[in-house]
Design a protein around this motif. Structure first.
Motif, PDB file in Angstrom:
ATOM      1  N   ASP A   1     -17.199  52.323  -2.000  1.00 27.93           N
ATOM      2  CA  ASP A   1     -17.340  51.653  -3.410  1.00 27.93           C
ATOM      3  C   ASP A   1     -18.439  52.239  -3.327  1.00 27.93           C
ATOM      4  N   PRO A   2     -18.900  53.939  -4.535  1.00 26.32           N
ATOM      5  CA  PRO A   2     -20.467  53.775  -4.709  1.00 26.32           C
ATOM      6  C   PRO A   2     -21.306  52.717  -5.978  1.00 26.32           C
ATOM      7  N   PHE A   3     -20.133  52.766  -7.095  1.00 26.45           N
ATOM      8  CA  PHE A   3     -20.283  51.103  -7.347  1.00 26.45           C
ATOM      9  C   PHE A   3     -20.853  49.892  -7.002  1.00 26.45           C
ATOM     10  N   CYS A   4     -20.217  50.114  -5.597  1.00 29.67           N
ATOM     11  CA  CYS A   4     -21.077  48.570  -4.990  1.00 29.67           C
ATOM     12  C   CYS A   4     -22.311  48.667  -4.945  1.00 29.67           C
ATOM     13  N   TYR A   5     -22.781  49.959  -3.766  1.00 27.02           N
ATOM     14  CA  TYR A   5     -23.364  50.752  -3.439  1.00 27.02           C
ATOM     15  C   TYR A   5     -24.868  50.182  -4.593  1.00 27.02           C
ATOM     16  N   PHE A   6     -25.029  51.070  -5.969  1.00 25.66           N
ATOM     17  CA  PHE A   6     -25.628  50.984  -6.750  1.00 25.66           C
ATOM     18  C   PHE A   6     -25.942  49.974  -7.284  1.00 25.66           C
TER      19      PHE A   6
END
Length: 224
Positions: A162-167
């Motif tokens: 999930d890219p939002f978790c990375y962000f």
């Protein structure tokens, strides 16, 4: 290479790609160098496609929810998201949950995020990030509990790509939020991994770090 991206998406649409059409619809809503902005047309297309039979229509219904939420048409957004959930497309659970959060309906927000995690919705692992604003009011034991929980949930979300978790994890490290020790190098390492998922939010934050702290590049492992 935006021109190449645009041409490839055109080719994908010509070959019948649903994802290509969804991307073109997003480009139409926001506008770019190749697609003049026309929010009304984008919303109209999403609404028309969402009424068609089949699972593909649920993707259009989800997109309709995004557009309506962005346009501050909350009831229409709820309606579109609920249509997805009722028909077995559960990814908009996160979108509904964040709408509850904005309305300060904390019990509904938390319950939906936990339900989303059980259903395997990666973005629902962002549960806990909303505590950032009240961090200083929490006692030490609660801060420690929350920090550990957020770290665990975000790592799981990152494992689920999930890219939002990375962000969010990179953000915590970069600014030293929610009990994370400020670490620009770790933040850049995380967000660079996130950019592999090709989500704008990761690319934009990577640019922010490189612009504000260009020296961090020299501290990265050579293999990166």
């Amino acid at each position: 290479d935006r021109e190449l991206s645009h041409e490839l998406n055109k080719e994908a649409i010509e070959k019948g790609s649903v994802l290509g059409r969804l991307k073109r619809s997003i480009d139409l809503y926001y506008g770019n160098d190749y697609t003049p902005q026309d929010k009304a047309r984008a919303i109209s297309e999403a609404e028309l496609e969402s009424y068609k039979p089949g699972k593909v229509a649920l993707l259009w219904s989800e997109q309709l929810g995004w557009f309506c939420e962005d346009s501050n048409r909350k009831e229409k957004a709820y309606e579109a998201y609920r249509h997805c959930l009722k028909n077995g497309h559960y990814y908009p659970m996160y979108d509904v949950a964040t709408m509850f959060l904005k309305d300060n309906k904390m019990e509904a927000y938390t319950g939906l995020m936990k339900a989303g995690m059980k259903l395997g919705i990666p973005q629902c692992h962002l549960l806990g990030f909303e505590k950032e604003k009240e961090w200083d009011t929490l006692d030490q034991s609660e801060q420690k509990r929350l920090h550990n929980e957020v770290k665990k949930l975000h790592k799981k979300g990152m494992e689920m790509n999930d890219p939002f978790c990375y962000f969010s994890m990179a953000y915590f490290y970069y600014y030293g939020e929610l009990g994370f020790e400020e670490n620009e190098v770790e933040a850049l390492k995380i967000i660079l991994e996130g950019t592999k998922l090709n989500e704008n939010i990761c690319h934009e934050f990577a640019v922010t770090i490189l612009d504000e702290s260009p020296w961090v590049v020299d501290e990265l492992p050579k293999e990166m």
